[in-house]
Design an enzyme around this catalytic site. Sequence first.
Site, PDB file in Angstrom:
ATOM      1  N   SER A  68       0.801  -1.219   0.000  1.00  6.80           N
ATOM      2  CA  SER A  68       0.000   0.000   0.000  1.00  6.80           C
ATOM      3  C   SER A  68       0.835   1.271   0.000  1.00  6.80           C
ATOM      4  CB  SER A  68      -0.944   0.019   1.210  1.00  6.80           C
ATOM      5  OG  SER A  68      -0.227   0.257   2.403  1.00  6.80           O
ATOM      6  N   LYS A  82       1.218   4.031   7.425  1.00  2.85           N
ATOM      7  CA  LYS A  82       0.459   4.892   6.522  1.00  2.85           C
ATOM      8  C   LYS A  82       0.889   6.349   6.713  1.00  2.85           C
ATOM      9  CE  LYS A  82      -2.437   1.872   4.666  1.00  2.85           C
ATOM     10  NZ  LYS A  82      -1.663   0.691   5.085  1.00  2.85           N
TER      11      LYS A  82
END
Length: 238
Positions: free
Chosen positions: A159, A197
Amino acid sequence: MLTRKQHELLMFIHERMKESGIPPSFDEMKDALDLRSKSGIHRLITALEERGFIRRLPNRARALEVIKLPDSMNPSLGGRKARFEPSVIEGNLGKVAAPASRVPASVSDGGRFVTIPVMGRIAAGTPIEAIQSHSHTITVPPEMLGPGEHYALEVRGDSMIEAGIFDGDTVLIRKQDAASTGEIVVALVDDQEATLKRLRRRGNSVALEAANPSYETRIFPPDRVKVQGRLVGLLRKY
């Protein structure tokens, strides 16, 4: 000689690499230079590559290396070309020491390396698990870390590939419980799942943003997200 925009982009990439060891994304470069589209960034990168200031690394998503800076940025070099080395270590991820129940960061090998604990795996994709107990240690140059307490995590998932972080990489994390918006962090959600993230603050909410269009940004109330640390470096095997 570089144009103003070429110089601005080169220095933005250089400063970002100095801070995190990871090249900025095309969206970040576009926003930093106040351009309307990514095509302008592509043209600037091509021009910088043709002039020998940067190099695009093959088979890696948007991976860049700053090879030199303008001579005016390095007057002490007496006209010699400067070479900037990104904060990424290639090879076997350092010398592995025996596991211990708790191993704090420490200086070893005459001060040339710092030993830090590897605390399991971190999800860069679908969340998998919270940070585990210490499994082993690695050694890295102290200039990759800076002040504070640090630990390392093995990345699983894709990701964050557009931020230059790939499955199998080992990320170096400075332990802290707060971070600025836009920084890449280890976030613990609901005290159960840990993920790597980019942190964004949106009003009274916290957004955990992927660097891959295949993944959606996840938005939470602030009491559900705890910052466990901030990304400061990256190790990769080849």
